[in-house]
Scaffold this active site. Structure first.
Site, mmCIF file in Angstrom:
data_model
loop_
_atom_site.group_PDB
_atom_site.id
_atom_site.type_symbol
_atom_site.label_atom_id
_atom_site.label_comp_id
_atom_site.label_asym_id
_atom_site.label_seq_id
_atom_site.Cartn_x
_atom_site.Cartn_y
_atom_site.Cartn_z
ATOM 1 C CE1 TYR A 61 -3.089 -3.031 0.314
ATOM 2 C CE2 TYR A 61 -3.467 -2.485 2.612
ATOM 3 C CZ TYR A 61 -3.713 -3.282 1.512
ATOM 4 O OH TYR A 61 -4.582 -4.342 1.632
ATOM 5 C CB SER A 205 -13.659 -5.494 0.141
ATOM 6 O OG SER A 205 -12.393 -5.285 -0.434
ATOM 7 N N GLY A 210 -17.649 0.135 -0.982
ATOM 8 C CA GLY A 210 -18.569 1.276 -0.948
ATOM 9 C C GLY A 210 -19.958 0.943 -1.486
#
Ligand SMILES: NC(=O)c1ccc[n+]([C@@H]2O[C@H](COP(=O)([O-])OP(=O)(O)OC[C@H]3O[C@@H](n4cnc5c(N)ncnc54)[C@H](OP(=O)(O)O)[C@@H]3O)[C@@H](O)[C@H]2O)c1
Length: 313
Positions: A61, A205, A210
């Site tokens: 990341y 996730s 989202g």
């Protein structure tokens, strides 16, 4: 009893809040829109103030490890206040690389120890036995406190656990995609095997990037500001349509409990006994997601969600 109460990660000594903070958003190279530094500061501060005591980052990341440790240090958080989980990236590498790169992880996270070191996926050039032997060596040397894996199948979890157990090390966790529209681990043996072996599941996730917040159903043809996510299957018009009814039910439940859709989606997972690590790009999102620990869906409402999301098993 408040859900904010810490839970043990697998058979390790780590006591973690059911909600951790996913740190991919800090530097995802356009997959998500990167929040500016002051917003990241707010996300971390708000999360800790709202009862989150751990963070999930990774070698992969970008600069997220350094960003995280720098901000935690700025807020004078100690190792007893917060825990950091990070990951080794296995692709195109052999197990030897685990020891070769550990100093970078330690330096990036300084002064915080690596509370959980995870293999990011099962795609190394070396087999799982060799990877776990290398992880055991780091553990024996005190360079990492616990061992975890990500995206491992039931069989791969067993192999990993078996090697670690030669040294008396528990495999603490398997981090896998799990949400109301990603229930594959309930049928592919991962969840059952984790339960059998005492390994915790960390849901990555957990908001389906989202989608479960309902944002992308308001104007599905126009996925503005979605970033590179839009190329993933779940963001196709067909897939968005498939979960439309579920999104409406989540919304209905959110009004019933006076919470948000994201909180309903996360609470469903927490209630199943797994840890969740939602990512956030705003302070408000971080606050909301931590708030998922402050209420409990009834059994009746859990059943409704289970039934409505059955097609995603
Ligand atoms: N081990 C692995 O292979 C793996 C894979 C994926 C992820 N992960 C880990 O899991 C973490 C979480 O997964 P993820 O980032 O893929 O997906 P996620 O947590 O399901 O979704 C995060 C996105 O959802 C939106 N969001 C979050 N909270 C919201 C809220 N309260 N209201 C409205 N929208 C909200 C934000 O979108 P916007 O960006 O549009 O604001 C955010 O970027 C990552 O940060 C990473 O640490 C691990």
């Amino acid at each position: 009893m408040s859900m904010e109460n810490k839970r043990r990660l697998g058979k390790s000594n780590l006591m973690l809040s059911p909600v951790g903070l996913g740190c991919w958003q800090f530097d995802s190279k356009g997959y998500f829109e990167k929040p500016v530094g002051s917003v990241i500061q707010g996300i971390i501060d708000t999360s800790v103030r709202s009862g989150v005591n751990w963070f999930d980052t990774a070698e992969r990341y970008g600069n997220s490890e350094q960003i995280l440790s720098t901000i935690l240090y700025y807020f004078k958080k100690t190792d007893s206040d917060v825990k950091i989980a990070t990951k080794w990236w296995p692709m195109f590498r052999t197990a030897k690389n685990i020891s070769k790169t550990i100093h970078d992880r330690i330096n990036n996270l300084y002064p915080y120890p690596i509370s959980l070191y995870q293999v990011h996926n099962p795609l190394s050039f070396s087999n799982i036995e060799k990877q776990m032997q290398e992880m055991s060596l780091l553990w024996i040397k005190g360079m990492i406190k616990n061992v975890g894996v990500c995206n491992f199948s039931a069989k791969q979890m067993r192999i990993a656990q078996n090697v670690l157990s030669w040294w008396g090390i528990p495999l603490a966790s398997n981090q896998v995609r799990y949400s109301l529209i990603d229930r594959g681990i309930e049928t592919n043996g991962v969840l059952d095997t984790a339960k059998e072996l005492g390994i915790s599941i960390i849901a990555s996730s957990p908001l389906a990037q989202g989608i479960l917040t309902g944002r992308f159903h308001k104007n599905p043809e126009k996925l503005d500001g979605v970033g590179l996510r839009k190329y993933s299957d779940k963001f196709s018009q067909t897939e968005l349509k498939k979960c439309k009814d579920l999104i409406n039910i989540i919304y209905y439940l959110s009004t019933k409990y006076n919470v948000t859709s994201s909180q309903v989606a996360l609470n469903w997972l927490i209630n199943k006994g797994v840890f969740v690590i939602p990512g956030a790009t705003t302070v408000k999102q971080a606050e909301e997601n931590a708030g998922a620990m402050n209420f409990t869906l009834s059994k009746w409402d859990m059943d409704i969600l289970d039934e409505e999301s059955n097609i995603f098993k």
